[in-house]
Scaffold this motif. Structure first.
Motif, PDB file in Angstrom:
ATOM      1  N   UNK A  38      48.165  40.371  47.221  1.00  0.00           N
ATOM      2  CA  UNK A  38      47.122  41.390  47.129  1.00  0.00           C
ATOM      3  C   UNK A  38      47.630  42.728  47.676  1.00  0.00           C
ATOM      4  N   UNK A  39      48.274  42.691  48.836  1.00  0.00           N
ATOM      5  CA  UNK A  39      48.808  43.922  49.425  1.00  0.00           C
ATOM      6  C   UNK A  39      49.844  44.561  48.493  1.00  0.00           C
ATOM      7  N   UNK A  40      50.698  43.730  47.874  1.00  0.00           N
ATOM      8  CA  UNK A  40      51.692  44.240  46.930  1.00  0.00           C
ATOM      9  C   UNK A  40      51.026  44.886  45.715  1.00  0.00           C
ATOM     10  N   UNK A  41      49.973  44.254  45.195  1.00  0.00           N
ATOM     11  CA  UNK A  41      49.260  44.797  44.037  1.00  0.00           C
ATOM     12  C   UNK A  41      48.594  46.131  44.372  1.00  0.00           C
ATOM     13  N   UNK A  42      47.988  46.201  45.552  1.00  0.00           N
ATOM     14  CA  UNK A  42      47.342  47.450  45.980  1.00  0.00           C
ATOM     15  C   UNK A  42      48.381  48.576  46.045  1.00  0.00           C
ATOM     16  N   UNK A  43      49.541  48.289  46.624  1.00  0.00           N
ATOM     17  CA  UNK A  43      50.603  49.302  46.710  1.00  0.00           C
ATOM     18  C   UNK A  43      51.062  49.726  45.318  1.00  0.00           C
ATOM     19  N   UNK A  44      51.200  48.764  44.417  1.00  0.00           N
ATOM     20  CA  UNK A  44      51.649  49.075  43.058  1.00  0.00           C
ATOM     21  C   UNK A  44      50.644  49.974  42.347  1.00  0.00           C
ATOM     22  N   UNK A  45      49.367  49.675  42.507  1.00  0.00           N
ATOM     23  CA  UNK A  45      48.330  50.492  41.864  1.00  0.00           C
ATOM     24  C   UNK A  45      48.298  51.889  42.477  1.00  0.00           C
ATOM     25  N   UNK A 100      48.982  48.000  34.985  1.00  0.00           N
ATOM     26  CA  UNK A 100      50.196  47.182  34.994  1.00  0.00           C
ATOM     27  C   UNK A 100      50.186  46.132  36.099  1.00  0.00           C
ATOM     28  N   UNK A 101      49.687  46.486  37.258  1.00  0.00           N
ATOM     29  CA  UNK A 101      49.653  45.543  38.377  1.00  0.00           C
ATOM     30  C   UNK A 101      48.758  44.344  38.097  1.00  0.00           C
ATOM     31  N   UNK A 102      47.900  44.460  37.092  1.00  0.00           N
ATOM     32  CA  UNK A 102      46.962  43.376  36.764  1.00  0.00           C
ATOM     33  C   UNK A 102      47.288  42.717  35.431  1.00  0.00           C
ATOM     34  N   UNK A 103      48.522  42.832  34.980  1.00  0.00           N
ATOM     35  CA  UNK A 103      48.874  42.336  33.645  1.00  0.00           C
ATOM     36  C   UNK A 103      48.701  40.829  33.486  1.00  0.00           C
ATOM     37  N   UNK A 131      38.103  43.861  43.271  1.00  0.00           N
ATOM     38  CA  UNK A 131      37.779  42.532  42.744  1.00  0.00           C
ATOM     39  C   UNK A 131      38.856  42.049  41.785  1.00  0.00           C
ATOM     40  N   UNK A 132      39.344  42.931  40.927  1.00  0.00           N
ATOM     41  CA  UNK A 132      40.372  42.564  39.959  1.00  0.00           C
ATOM     42  C   UNK A 132      41.678  42.209  40.650  1.00  0.00           C
ATOM     43  N   UNK A 133      42.048  42.987  41.664  1.00  0.00           N
ATOM     44  CA  UNK A 133      43.272  42.711  42.402  1.00  0.00           C
ATOM     45  C   UNK A 133      43.163  41.399  43.179  1.00  0.00           C
ATOM     46  N   UNK A 134      41.989  41.147  43.765  1.00  0.00           N
ATOM     47  CA  UNK A 134      41.780  39.890  44.483  1.00  0.00           C
ATOM     48  C   UNK A 134      41.911  38.709  43.531  1.00  0.00           C
ATOM     49  N   UNK A 135      41.314  38.837  42.365  1.00  0.00           N
ATOM     50  CA  UNK A 135      41.358  37.767  41.373  1.00  0.00           C
ATOM     51  C   UNK A 135      42.801  37.485  40.947  1.00  0.00           C
ATOM     52  N   UNK A 136      43.567  38.527  40.697  1.00  0.00           N
ATOM     53  CA  UNK A 136      44.959  38.357  40.277  1.00  0.00           C
ATOM     54  C   UNK A 136      45.805  37.741  41.386  1.00  0.00           C
ATOM     55  N   UNK A 137      45.604  38.196  42.607  1.00  0.00           N
ATOM     56  CA  UNK A 137      46.374  37.657  43.730  1.00  0.00           C
ATOM     57  C   UNK A 137      46.053  36.183  43.945  1.00  0.00           C
ATOM     58  N   UNK A 138      44.786  35.840  43.859  1.00  0.00           N
ATOM     59  CA  UNK A 138      44.372  34.450  44.063  1.00  0.00           C
ATOM     60  C   UNK A 138      44.982  33.549  42.995  1.00  0.00           C
ATOM     61  N   UNK A 139      44.942  34.018  41.755  1.00  0.00           N
ATOM     62  CA  UNK A 139      45.471  33.226  40.643  1.00  0.00           C
ATOM     63  C   UNK A 139      46.974  32.995  40.776  1.00  0.00           C
ATOM     64  N   UNK A 140      47.703  33.992  41.263  1.00  0.00           N
ATOM     65  CA  UNK A 140      49.164  33.907  41.334  1.00  0.00           C
ATOM     66  C   UNK A 140      49.686  33.245  42.606  1.00  0.00           C
ATOM     67  N   UNK A 141      48.846  33.108  43.632  1.00  0.00           N
ATOM     68  CA  UNK A 141      49.306  32.584  44.921  1.00  0.00           C
ATOM     69  C   UNK A 141      49.599  31.091  44.859  1.00  0.00           C
TER      70      UNK A 141
END
Length: 192
Positions: A38-45, A100-103, A131-141
């Motif tokens: 999640x932290x990585x996705x936030x930084x990317x966005x 891109x961070x949510x691809x 919410x979108x970033x949380x969802x992506x992070x949860x799915x990929x973890x």
């Protein structure tokens, strides 16, 4: 400081077990990995807000009439964070690109989250993105009950130490629990 602890195993293929001279720490491998992703996705966005990923095929979805009205009233906000969303006919929409961070995001989950935020009146660019970033992070973890290797466990612990991440996943669940040696000794009646 977790870095002074020794990794001594896993419990139930879900919790990493660390030990020091006076305490034991249990780390939820999914929650910790989710926090880091999640932290990585936030930084990317934050680094490239307008970077988008076109979808191979547009995601077409239908909503109710009232949901369509809500989406239309927030369409510019949705587009401004990198979602290319167009209304088709009736109450159908086409989503053709995402940030891109949510691809890898779950598009059905995104639509559900978006409409729920709109209905609650708590919609905003930051809420939708979070919410979108949380969802992506949860799915990929790494999932609970996944048997990761000892090397992967040590890498995860090293990452936690180096990054000094928050001790809660994006959903608010704790990442780690500390148990003092004295508490364990009380369980076994070594001390009173």
């Amino acid at each position: 400081d977790i870095s002074r602890h020794r990794c001594c195993g896993k419990l139930f293929n879900t919790y990493l077990l660390l030990e020091s001279h006076d305490e034991v720490i249990l780390i939820d491998q999914h929650a910790a990995h989710e926090r880091m992703l999640y932290d990585d996705l936030v930084k990317a966005v934050e680094a490239g807000r307008n970077t988008v990923q076109d979808l191979l095929l547009p995601y077409i979805f239908d909503v109710s009439y009232s949901e369509a009205e809500l989406i239309d009233s927030h369409l510019s906000e949705i587009r401004s964070i990198g979602f290319t969303l167009e209304r088709l006919s009736g109450n159908s929409y086409s989503l053709s690109s995402v940030p891109l961070a949510l691809s890898d995001m779950d598009l059905s989950g995104f639509v559900s989250d978006m409409t729920e935020l709109l209905k609650r009146g708590s919609f905003g660019k930051s809420a939708l993105l979070k919410n979108s970033l949380m969802q992506s992070a949860c799915k990929a973890a790494i999932k609970g009950e996944t048997d990761i290797t000892d090397d992967d466990a040590k890498l995860l612990i090293c990452d936690i130490c180096e990054r000094r991440i928050e001790l809660f996943c994006p959903h608010g669940r704790p990442i780690a629990v500390r148990i003092k040696k004295t508490e364990i000794e009380k369980w076994f009646k070594r001390i009173v």
